[in-house]
Design a protein around this motif. Structure first.
Motif, PDB file in Angstrom:
ATOM      1  N   GLN A   1       0.838  -1.184   0.000  1.00 26.91           N
ATOM      2  CA  GLN A   1       0.000   0.000   0.000  1.00 26.91           C
ATOM      3  C   GLN A   1       0.874   1.235   0.000  1.00 26.91           C
ATOM      4  O   GLN A   1       1.856   1.309   0.731  1.00 26.91           O
ATOM      5  N   VAL A   2       0.503   2.197  -0.843  1.00 29.63           N
ATOM      6  CA  VAL A   2       1.221   3.455  -0.908  1.00 29.63           C
ATOM      7  C   VAL A   2       0.252   4.599  -0.659  1.00 29.63           C
ATOM      8  O   VAL A   2      -0.952   4.476  -0.885  1.00 29.63           O
ATOM      9  N   SER A   3       0.781   5.712  -0.200  1.00 31.73           N
ATOM     10  CA  SER A   3      -0.016   6.924  -0.023  1.00 31.73           C
ATOM     11  C   SER A   3       0.107   7.754  -1.291  1.00 31.73           C
ATOM     12  O   SER A   3       1.216   8.076  -1.717  1.00 31.73           O
ATOM     13  N   VAL A   4      -1.025   8.067  -1.897  1.00 32.06           N
ATOM     14  CA  VAL A   4      -1.023   8.881  -3.109  1.00 32.06           C
ATOM     15  C   VAL A   4      -1.514  10.271  -2.737  1.00 32.06           C
ATOM     16  O   VAL A   4      -2.579  10.429  -2.142  1.00 32.06           O
ATOM     17  N   LEU A   5      -0.705  11.264  -3.070  1.00 31.41           N
ATOM     18  CA  LEU A   5      -1.021  12.660  -2.771  1.00 31.41           C
ATOM     19  C   LEU A   5      -1.355  13.374  -4.073  1.00 31.41           C
ATOM     20  O   LEU A   5      -0.612  13.275  -5.051  1.00 31.41           O
ATOM     21  N   TYR A   6      -2.454  14.088  -4.080  1.00 27.79           N
ATOM     22  CA  TYR A   6      -2.901  14.801  -5.280  1.00 27.79           C
ATOM     23  C   TYR A   6      -2.789  16.297  -5.030  1.00 27.79           C
ATOM     24  O   TYR A   6      -3.200  16.793  -3.982  1.00 27.79           O
ATOM     25  N   PHE A   7      -2.252  17.016  -6.016  1.00 25.27           N
ATOM     26  CA  PHE A   7      -2.069  18.457  -5.891  1.00 25.27           C
ATOM     27  C   PHE A   7      -2.771  19.182  -7.029  1.00 25.27           C
ATOM     28  O   PHE A   7      -2.851  18.670  -8.148  1.00 25.27           O
ATOM     29  N   ARG A  25       4.324  -4.438  -5.420  1.00 22.33           N
ATOM     30  CA  ARG A  25       5.566  -3.911  -4.847  1.00 22.33           C
ATOM     31  C   ARG A  25       6.538  -3.503  -5.942  1.00 22.33           C
ATOM     32  O   ARG A  25       7.204  -2.487  -5.847  1.00 22.33           O
ATOM     33  N   GLU A  26       6.630  -4.336  -6.996  1.00 21.25           N
ATOM     34  CA  GLU A  26       7.477  -4.005  -8.139  1.00 21.25           C
ATOM     35  C   GLU A  26       6.565  -3.612  -9.290  1.00 21.25           C
ATOM     36  O   GLU A  26       5.733  -4.403  -9.732  1.00 21.25           O
ATOM     37  N   ILE A  27       6.737  -2.384  -9.770  1.00 22.64           N
ATOM     38  CA  ILE A  27       5.844  -1.850 -10.787  1.00 22.64           C
ATOM     39  C   ILE A  27       6.598  -0.756 -11.530  1.00 22.64           C
ATOM     40  O   ILE A  27       7.436  -0.067 -10.932  1.00 22.64           O
ATOM     41  N   THR A  28       6.327  -0.602 -12.820  1.00 21.11           N
ATOM     42  CA  THR A  28       6.962   0.512 -13.528  1.00 21.11           C
ATOM     43  C   THR A  28       6.183   1.790 -13.220  1.00 21.11           C
ATOM     44  O   THR A  28       5.022   1.750 -12.797  1.00 21.11           O
ATOM     45  N   SER A  29       6.825   2.916 -13.465  1.00 17.32           N
ATOM     46  CA  SER A  29       6.156   4.190 -13.193  1.00 17.32           C
ATOM     47  C   SER A  29       4.903   4.337 -14.054  1.00 17.32           C
ATOM     48  O   SER A  29       3.878   4.834 -13.580  1.00 17.32           O
ATOM     49  N   LEU A  30       4.952   3.872 -15.303  1.00 15.11           N
ATOM     50  CA  LEU A  30       3.777   3.964 -16.156  1.00 15.11           C
ATOM     51  C   LEU A  30       2.657   3.051 -15.655  1.00 15.11           C
ATOM     52  O   LEU A  30       1.486   3.440 -15.631  1.00 15.11           O
ATOM     53  N   GLN A  31       3.003   1.839 -15.221  1.00 10.52           N
ATOM     54  CA  GLN A  31       1.983   0.936 -14.677  1.00 10.52           C
ATOM     55  C   GLN A  31       1.356   1.526 -13.419  1.00 10.52           C
ATOM     56  O   GLN A  31       0.143   1.407 -13.199  1.00 10.52           O
ATOM     57  N   LEU A  32       2.169   2.176 -12.591  1.00 12.22           N
ATOM     58  CA  LEU A  32       1.647   2.809 -11.382  1.00 12.22           C
ATOM     59  C   LEU A  32       0.651   3.906 -11.747  1.00 12.22           C
ATOM     60  O   LEU A  32      -0.432   3.998 -11.171  1.00 12.22           O
ATOM     61  N   ALA A  53       6.084  12.025  -8.538  1.00  8.47           N
ATOM     62  CA  ALA A  53       7.181  11.928  -7.583  1.00  8.47           C
ATOM     63  C   ALA A  53       6.942  10.727  -6.679  1.00  8.47           C
ATOM     64  O   ALA A  53       5.833  10.517  -6.191  1.00  8.47           O
ATOM     65  N   VAL A  54       7.977   9.930  -6.492  1.00  6.20           N
ATOM     66  CA  VAL A  54       7.913   8.758  -5.613  1.00  6.20           C
ATOM     67  C   VAL A  54       8.988   8.954  -4.557  1.00  6.20           C
ATOM     68  O   VAL A  54      10.157   9.174  -4.885  1.00  6.20           O
ATOM     69  N   LEU A  66      10.015   0.602 -10.335  1.00  9.44           N
ATOM     70  CA  LEU A  66       9.973   1.124  -8.963  1.00  9.44           C
ATOM     71  C   LEU A  66       9.833  -0.056  -8.010  1.00  9.44           C
ATOM     72  O   LEU A  66       9.058  -0.973  -8.272  1.00  9.44           O
ATOM     73  N   ILE A  67      10.570  -0.028  -6.929  1.00 10.41           N
ATOM     74  CA  ILE A  67      10.405  -1.009  -5.855  1.00 10.41           C
ATOM     75  C   ILE A  67       9.765  -0.241  -4.697  1.00 10.41           C
ATOM     76  O   ILE A  67      10.418   0.557  -4.037  1.00 10.41           O
ATOM     77  N   LEU A  68       8.485  -0.469  -4.505  1.00 10.70           N
ATOM     78  CA  LEU A  68       7.734   0.293  -3.508  1.00 10.70           C
ATOM     79  C   LEU A  68       7.723  -0.416  -2.164  1.00 10.70           C
ATOM     80  O   LEU A  68       7.634  -1.642  -2.098  1.00 10.70           O
ATOM     81  N   GLN A  69       7.804   0.376  -1.119  1.00 12.77           N
ATOM     82  CA  GLN A  69       7.704  -0.120   0.248  1.00 12.77           C
ATOM     83  C   GLN A  69       6.351   0.324   0.818  1.00 12.77           C
ATOM     84  O   GLN A  69       5.843   1.374   0.426  1.00 12.77           O
TER      85      GLN A  69
END
Length: 83
Positions: A1-7, A25-32, A53-54, A66-69
């Motif tokens: 799970q990641v926190s997504v911030l919208y501006f 957990r492993e995903i490309t920036s475009l897939q994200l 921004a990650v 991207l390897i997301l935590q």
């Protein structure tokens, strides 16, 4: 799970400023980006203008892996206009 911030415009299109999303957990920036657009289809309108921004580092939309935590922050920052 990641926190997504919208501006700015992305917050208007998504209808909120932040949320938690479950993504691989492993995903490309475009897939994200595509995972986020599945949840908020209106964001597709700013795809070619958005800055991503990650963990507070700018990322280009593409095949960068991207390897997301758990708890990582992903910010969606549309172009800022000004004079």
């Amino acid at each position: 799970q990641v926190s997504v911030l919208y501006f700015a415009r992305s917050a208007e299109l998504a209808g909120l400023r932040c949320e938690t999303l479950s993504v691989p957990r492993e995903i490309t920036s475009l897939q994200l980006w595509e995972e986020i657009v599945k949840v908020h289809p209106r964001l597709a309108a700013i795809r070619d203008q958005v800055v991503f921004a990650v963990r507070q580092e700018y990322v280009l939309l593409g095949d960068q892996l991207l390897i997301l935590q758990p708890g990582d922050e992903v910010a969606i920052i549309p172009p800022i206009s000004g004079g």
